[in-house]
Design an enzyme around this catalytic site. Structure first.
Site, PDB file in Angstrom:
ATOM      1  N   ASP A 294      33.910   5.030  14.082  1.00 47.92           N
ATOM      2  CA  ASP A 294      35.052   5.666  13.430  1.00 47.92           C
ATOM      3  C   ASP A 294      34.527   6.900  12.674  1.00 47.92           C
ATOM      4  O   ASP A 294      33.315   7.163  12.629  1.00 47.92           O
ATOM      5  CB  ASP A 294      35.767   4.670  12.498  1.00 47.92           C
ATOM      6  CG  ASP A 294      37.216   5.082  12.257  1.00 47.92           C
ATOM      7  OD1 ASP A 294      37.550   6.259  12.503  1.00 47.92           O
ATOM      8  OD2 ASP A 294      38.020   4.249  11.801  1.00 47.92           O
ATOM      9  N   TYR A 295      35.447   7.621  12.089  1.00 46.43           N
ATOM     10  CA  TYR A 295      35.200   8.928  11.446  1.00 46.43           C
ATOM     11  C   TYR A 295      34.101   8.855  10.372  1.00 46.43           C
ATOM     12  O   TYR A 295      34.289   8.223   9.334  1.00 46.43           O
ATOM     13  CB  TYR A 295      36.510   9.348  10.795  1.00 46.43           C
ATOM     14  CG  TYR A 295      36.765  10.824  10.643  1.00 46.43           C
ATOM     15  CD1 TYR A 295      37.646  11.480  11.485  1.00 46.43           C
ATOM     16  CD2 TYR A 295      36.160  11.554   9.635  1.00 46.43           C
ATOM     17  CE1 TYR A 295      37.921  12.834  11.326  1.00 46.43           C
ATOM     18  CE2 TYR A 295      36.422  12.904   9.478  1.00 46.43           C
ATOM     19  CZ  TYR A 295      37.309  13.535  10.322  1.00 46.43           C
ATOM     20  OH  TYR A 295      37.586  14.867  10.166  1.00 46.43           O
TER      21      TYR A 295
END
Ligand code: NOJ
Length: 765
Positions: A294-295
């Protein structure tokens, strides 16, 4: 704030890019299973430098949306140097073409880019939020919405969507319950499979499918206290029986990619979790695709406290991660880690290969521009069939929570007052995470009333602001909430609304949450309607007129007063582009509600976590007795249980009948029940089948959903609904994590919701 401005600047630049007129012809893409893929990837990798290989593991954000505190810089230059494997947040054929041309014409090996995006509940045509969709209990419908989203996304230059989100959630304080399918592993798994099928289709021969990405692996929905990103601590038995099944279902359905989650699990962040990523996902489940973080999740492991930047990079790569989203630590530290022997070159090769394979499967080596077609874009974006599907999905997602004295459906003979800040609202209808959706194209309830009945037929009053809390409004507006307080005082707004209500036969109050109360970093500690909205409802109630509450919100709300005092409650979630039309059709009886809750509505926050498939305890509840499991101040029962939802008609069930009362493991028991429409209107009922394993080597839940089936019945009509129960329905992971059924006595239930069931018994020999 700075990041938002940067993102806006990039977006402005991109939208100024002229559209190119070159169209790419559709030709057949070679099959991904053929020898071709290995040959192509081997050939490419033999020419790649180490930096170029790590470059494929770098996933950057450029363009319209930002979902984290960091924004990628100098992306063009990095693409030229072969240091980028994919980008996200860029779409439209023109914008995608610009970046793809840099990759294909200006980088040494001309490797095309992946183009990802958060297509969550539709791309341009927006469907109800995923929690709403899951209340349709209709995987076939959900598959069609994913298919439509894939058609739009792929016509807009994208080839990879960050969906489905399958995190089981039992805590409605968590803002991201809106993005998932609720609390149940069986329903969640059915929906996960359907969504993957919808996005990916059977293969990528036609450029109207995309790669799906199941997320957030794993257990992101179990954040303590419902606070986003918070710690997860969970027994393996619970993980395997209750939380992991939907991720596995997506893998079994052939999902091409997986995204890891931000949270830690039992002390190890998911993104550094070799056991989770390599042992469970790749080895046990046989996942062969690509895994992205994820980010900036790799970088965030420094704050988790498992090492400095170099260490967390080592942990993530060695865990088996292939792509580093936005954080750029793989390209920063990869070379040194390999030189020092902390990461093997083979690990880098394997990751690079999986990224290249994803590109091969999409046909990008065959034609890097195959997702770029202005012609398809014109044809697909918000086409009439998709808008129709948006309305159908909104209708099927609504849940009728209360309907005393059949106040609904309304009649056109009645004088109806529509009251509330959401009656004319368009922005909130498409909900949070509505991707590339344009709220200005959403139909409000008021517009839909005009279209259906002609203008000026109904009374209207705003009644209140969505929120009156200045501190909250300021905070939310920083992130694009567009909340404004009315010039009139709250008292005056209520006064006006009461005067309007007094002229009507029935009042429809349209209230709920602003869309921005849902989604990432949007946890709430109290989950009722905002106080000012409740004040309005109380004033409306005091008029003595029947009050119908139409709710728009992204999570279960606590509604004890509303349930006690109002005549009808229709949960519409954030229903998407055509929500207004869907709501009006339903209110006036041209559509009949059929949705069932995929998540429990608690009475109050103190009951959370509350879910239907709980354990019994050694001291099950006994009314009026001490030393039994209970609260002193509130019942153990939720306000509305899992599976609950009314119709404009009523259904009656028989006791379930079993084809046999004992079963050997190779046998099947047919469970059947007769369901009758006992009301005056046609309706659709979702017949639910649950089991209970009465004695196990570990304790078993009091109920587990195993099957559901929709049945459409005319007034007075009855049908026998059958379910073939097999030993697979009785299996669970025991304390050795062995998946098996244990002989013994079982109960099987069927009925209209999880707390309204009839039962029979059988024995597994
Ligand atoms: C963070 C979110 O958790 C995830 O769901 C999303 O796909 C990425 N950002 C990319 O925007």
């Amino acid at each position: 704030m700075k990041h938002w401005i940067t993102a806006l600047l990039i977006a402005t630049q991109l939208s100024a890019i002229p559209a190119y007129s070159i169209e790419v012809e559709e030709t057949k893409v070679p099959s991904a299973n053929s020898h071709g893929m290995k040959k192509k990837v081997d050939e490419l990798m033999s020419q790649m430098t180490f930096e170029e290989k790590i470059g494929q593991m770098n996933l950057l954000s450029i363009g319209f949306d930002v979902t984290g505190p960091v924004v990628s810089q100098d992306v063009d230059q990095k693409i030229k140097k072969g240091l980028v494997g994919g980008v996200f947040n860029t779409f439209t054929p023109a914008a995608v073409r610009k970046l793809q041309e840099i990759a294909v014409n200006q980088s040494r090996l001309k490797i095309p880019l992946l183009f990802g995006y958060d297509v969550i509940h539709g791309h341009r045509t927006i469907f109800p939020i995923n929690l709403g969709l899951s209340c349709s209990w209709d995987p076939e419908l959900i598959e069609r919405t994913a298919q439509a989203a894939a058609k739009e996304a792929s016509a807009d230059g994208l080839n990879w969507v960050y969906s489905p989100m399958v995190d089981i959630a039992r805590d409605p304080r968590w803002g991201r319950v809106s993005e998932g399918s609720g609390e149940d592993p069986h329903l969640g798994s059915e929906i996960a499979r359907a969504t993957v099928r919808g996005y990916q289709g059977k293969n990528h021969d036609n450029a109207d499918t995309v790669l799906a990405c199941v997320k957030h692996y794993a257990l992101y929905g179990a954040a303590e206290a419902g606070r986003d990103y918070n710690t997860v601590d969970m027994s393996p038995v619970r993980m395997f029986n209750e939380y992991l099944p939907p991720y596995k279902a997506a893998v079994d359905a052939g999902v091409a990619t997986v995204m890891t989650s931000f949270n830690e699990i039992n002390g190890v962040p998911a993104t550094a979790n070799k056991w989770l990523v390599t042992d469970v996902l790749r080895k046990d489940w046989g996942f062969k695709g690509m895994i992205a973080t994820d980010y900036t999740a790799v970088n965030e492991m420094v704050a988790h406290g498992v090492g400095d930047e170099a260490k967390v990079t080592e942990l993530a790569i060695n865990a088996g991660i292939d792509m580093d989203m936005v954080g750029e630590l793989f390209i920063k530290h990869g070379a040194v880690l390999v030189k020092s022997g902390k990461v093997s070159e083979a690990q880098i090769d394997a990751a690079c290969r999986r990224v290249l394979e994803a590109k091969y499967k999409l046909g990008l080596f065959h034609d890097p521009y195959r997702f770029i077609s202005e012609e398809r874009r014109k044809k697909e974006l918000m086409s009439a069939d998709k808008l129709q599907l948006s309305k159908e999905a909104a209708i099927k997602s609504m849940v009728l929570l209360k309907n005393a004295k059949q106040v609904l459906p309304l009649s056109t003979q009645q004088k109806v007052a529509f009251i509330g800040p959401l009656v004319k609202d368009q922005r909130n209808l498409i909900g949070a995470w509505s991707g590339a959706g344009d709220w200005k194209q959403a139909t409000s309830i008021w517009q839909a009333l005009d279209t259906k009945f002609g203008a000026g037929k109904f009374l209207y009053s705003k009644g209140c602001n969505i929120l009156d809390d200045d501190r909250m409004i300021e905070l939310l507006n920083l992130n694009g909430a567009m909340l404004q307080r009315d010039e009139k005082s709250p008292q005056d707004l209520i006064k006006e609304a009461v005067a309007t209500a007094q002229q009507a036969d029935v009042v429809v109050a349209v209230l709920g949450e602003p869309f921005i109360f849902s989604g990432e970093a949007a946890s709430r500690s109290m989950i009722g309607l905002p106080d000012n909205q409740l004040d309005l409802l109380k004033a409306l109630k005091a008029t003595g007129k029947p009050v119908v509450l139409v709710l728009m919100n992204g999570r279960p709300l606590t509604l004890p007063w509303e349930n006690e005092n109002l005549d009808a409650i229709l949960e519409t979630w954030f229903g998407g582009t055509k929500a207004g039309d869907a709501i009006v059709d339903t209110l006036f009886g041209d559509a009949t509600p059929s949705g069932k809750l995929s998540i429990t509505f608690p009475v109050n926050v103190g009951q959370i976590p509350i879910y239907y498939n709980a354990k019994n305890t050694g001291r099950p509840f006994v009314p009026r007795e001490k030393f039994h499991t209970q609260y002193l101040d509130v019942s153990n029962q939720p306000l509305y249980p899992f599976g609950y939802g009314l119709s404009y008609t009523t259904f009656e069930y028989d006791e379930p009948k079993l084809s046999q009362s004992t079963m050997r493991s190779a046998e099947t028991i047919t469970v059947s029940t007769r369901v009758k429409n006992t009301g005056k209107r046609a309706g659709v009922e979702t017949v639910q089948f649950y089991i209970r394993d009465l004695v196990g080597s570990i304790t078993r839940p009091v109920k587990e959903l195993k099957h559901f089936q929709k049945v459409e019945l005319k007034p007075g009509e009855e049908k026998v609904v059958e379910y073939k129960l097999t030993v697979d329905d009785l299996k669970f992971y025991n304390s050795d994590l062995k998946y098996a059924a244990e002989p013994g006595d079982f109960e099987v239930f069927c009925g209209t919701d999880s707390s309204n069931l009839k039962k029979a018994k059988f024995t597994l020999m």
